[in-house]
Design a protein around this motif. Structure first.
Motif, PDB file in Angstrom:
ATOM      1  N   GLU A 324       1.344  -7.479  -5.187  1.00  0.00           N
ATOM      2  CA  GLU A 324      -0.121  -7.339  -5.294  1.00  0.00           C
ATOM      3  C   GLU A 324      -0.698  -6.724  -4.017  1.00  0.00           C
ATOM      4  O   GLU A 324      -1.628  -5.919  -4.070  1.00  0.00           O
ATOM      5  N   ILE A 325      -0.121  -7.088  -2.858  1.00  0.00           N
ATOM      6  CA  ILE A 325      -0.582  -6.485  -1.594  1.00  0.00           C
ATOM      7  C   ILE A 325      -0.319  -4.976  -1.649  1.00  0.00           C
ATOM      8  O   ILE A 325      -1.201  -4.160  -1.358  1.00  0.00           O
ATOM      9  N   ALA A 326       0.898  -4.619  -2.060  1.00  0.00           N
ATOM     10  CA  ALA A 326       1.269  -3.189  -2.080  1.00  0.00           C
ATOM     11  C   ALA A 326       0.427  -2.422  -3.100  1.00  0.00           C
ATOM     12  O   ALA A 326      -0.034  -1.313  -2.837  1.00  0.00           O
ATOM     13  N   ARG A 327       0.188  -3.029  -4.252  1.00  0.00           N
ATOM     14  CA  ARG A 327      -0.528  -2.334  -5.328  1.00  0.00           C
ATOM     15  C   ARG A 327      -2.019  -2.191  -5.006  1.00  0.00           C
ATOM     16  O   ARG A 327      -2.611  -1.129  -5.187  1.00  0.00           O
ATOM     17  N   LEU A 328      -2.625  -3.290  -4.516  1.00  0.00           N
ATOM     18  CA  LEU A 328      -4.089  -3.296  -4.427  1.00  0.00           C
ATOM     19  C   LEU A 328      -4.658  -2.851  -3.081  1.00  0.00           C
ATOM     20  O   LEU A 328      -5.824  -2.465  -3.009  1.00  0.00           O
ATOM     21  N   THR A 329      -3.858  -2.897  -2.016  1.00  0.00           N
ATOM     22  CA  THR A 329      -4.411  -2.534  -0.702  1.00  0.00           C
ATOM     23  C   THR A 329      -4.996  -1.114  -0.701  1.00  0.00           C
ATOM     24  O   THR A 329      -6.169  -0.940  -0.329  1.00  0.00           O
ATOM     25  N   PRO A 330      -4.248  -0.092  -1.149  1.00  0.00           N
ATOM     26  CA  PRO A 330      -4.869   1.248  -1.119  1.00  0.00           C
ATOM     27  C   PRO A 330      -6.071   1.358  -2.043  1.00  0.00           C
ATOM     28  O   PRO A 330      -7.070   2.010  -1.707  1.00  0.00           O
ATOM     29  N   ILE A 331      -6.028   0.701  -3.191  1.00  0.00           N
ATOM     30  CA  ILE A 331      -7.148   0.769  -4.151  1.00  0.00           C
ATOM     31  C   ILE A 331      -8.403   0.142  -3.525  1.00  0.00           C
ATOM     32  O   ILE A 331      -9.499   0.705  -3.580  1.00  0.00           O
ATOM     33  N   LEU A 332      -8.227  -1.029  -2.895  1.00  0.00           N
ATOM     34  CA  LEU A 332      -9.399  -1.716  -2.338  1.00  0.00           C
ATOM     35  C   LEU A 332      -9.917  -1.018  -1.081  1.00  0.00           C
ATOM     36  O   LEU A 332     -11.129  -0.995  -0.839  1.00  0.00           O
ATOM     37  N   LYS A 333      -9.010  -0.446  -0.304  1.00  0.00           N
ATOM     38  CA  LYS A 333      -9.477   0.297   0.888  1.00  0.00           C
ATOM     39  C   LYS A 333     -10.301   1.497   0.440  1.00  0.00           C
ATOM     40  O   LYS A 333     -11.356   1.789   1.014  1.00  0.00           O
TER      41      LYS A 333
END
Ligand code: MLT
Length: 338
Positions: A324-333
């Protein structure tokens, strides 16, 4: 050496020794694991819920605590330690004695994504916790004041843009899953509302009912009873599939806003260094409880999805946090930068 420098050196040495003692204590506890785990728990266990009572995190934490109390024959007592999007309670849990007597009922925000929003966070979700067991996953819902003249996402987007200067979004603190869900929605629609923080979903819902905030994005169980009563309107499920509890509410995908896709996990974590044998005992008890038909019914009645047994335990939960960190970090940034 000047007196001040001597004092400073002594302090540094003392702090360094403290670090060694903590590390040594953690090592000793880990070694004692087998013997300790046989008797564990011999007294009340505190389960920190990092949000106000009555919201999804609290309900999930209480269901898990109830299972653990019944299966392990001791009281697992919830303590609500709210603030800063759940990171106050999570920090307290990360720093607790790693002896199995303090646990955290955390979620995707506190235990995966918080570092995106708090560069100086007092803990590392992957390094400072032992993942114990997944409780459930909950897709989110866009809930709006009932008198907002919009009945779907497109109408809401148009209304929100036209009223942007006085638009108020309720959330459970920066980094909470309500904040994260609405961040995705806001960036998809292209709006910048005033963000109104609360200590959890329960007070956010009260503010929507009172007309003090306009909308909120939260796991289905947060707004569910209000949607059923008709006191709050549900405009979209933030998932590919509709919720069986609200089959008339279309998904964000159906309505052309696939970016609004958010299904937070809820899980139990222990402070890093908690003996593996204790972690395993907790995970086994929780997983067995999740297989009970009454528990399954309770969770599904609340809109929660229960993972298969091999997707719940310490290793599976560690992998979920990591992915979830890998998937969502770029999306949320990217969404935060808009
Ligand atoms: C969140 O937004 O992180 C949670 O929904 C808060 C809560 O469960 O009260």
């Amino acid at each position: 050496m000047p007196k001040q420098a001597v004092a400073r050196t002594a302090t540094i040495k003392r702090e360094a020794m403290k670090g060694h003692w903590i590390a040594a204590a953690r090592f000793a506890l880990a070694g004692l694991g087998g013997a300790q785990a046989q008797d564990y728990p011999t007294r009340t266990v505190t389960v920190i819920v990092p949000f106000a009572a009555g919201g999804p995190a609290d309900v999930m934490g209480r269901i898990a605590s109830d299972i653990l109390s019944r299966h392990l024959g001791q009281s697992f007592v919830v303590e609500n330690v709210a603030g800063a999007g759940g990171t106050v309670g999570a920090t307290r849990a990360a720093r607790a004695n790693p002896d199995g007597y303090t646990l955290l009922a955390g979620h995707m925000g506190t235990n995966a994504l918080a570092p995106i929003f708090y560069p100086n966070l007092g803990y590392d979700p992957e390094k400072d916790f032992e993942p114990v067991n997944l409780t459930a996953v909950q897709p989110e819902l866009l809930a709006v004041r009932k008198d907002i003249p919009a009945n779907n996402l497109k109408e809401f987007a148009a209304w929100a843009k036209a009223n942007e200067s006085k638009l108020n979004m309720g959330h459970a603190g920066i980094g909470s899953v309500s904040y994260i869900g609405c961040l995705l929605l806001n960036s998809a629609i292209g709006i910048k509302p005033t963000l109104v923080p609360f200590t959890g979903t329960a007070p956010v819902m009260n503010a929507i009912l009172a007309g003090n905030v306009d909308y909120d994005c939260d796991p289905v169980l947060g707004p569910l009873q209000h949607v059923r009563k008709g006191t709050v309107k549900a405009l979209a499920i933030a998932a590919k599939k509709r919720s069986p509890l609200l089959p008339d509410v279309p998904t964000s995908y159906e309505q052309g806003f696939p970016q609004f896709d958010c299904a937070p996990f809820y899980a139990i974590f222990a402070p890093k260094g908690t003996p593996q044998a204790i972690v395993d005992k907790l995970a086994k008890a929780l997983s067995e409880g999740l297989d009970e038909p009454a528990v399954q019914k309770r969770l599904t009645d609340l809109g929660a999805q229960i993972a298969e047994p091999d997707e719940r335990g310490p290793k599976a939960l560690a992998a979920l946090v990591h992915s979830e960190i890998a998937r969502l970090t770029p999306i949320l940034k990217a969404a935060s930068a808009k």
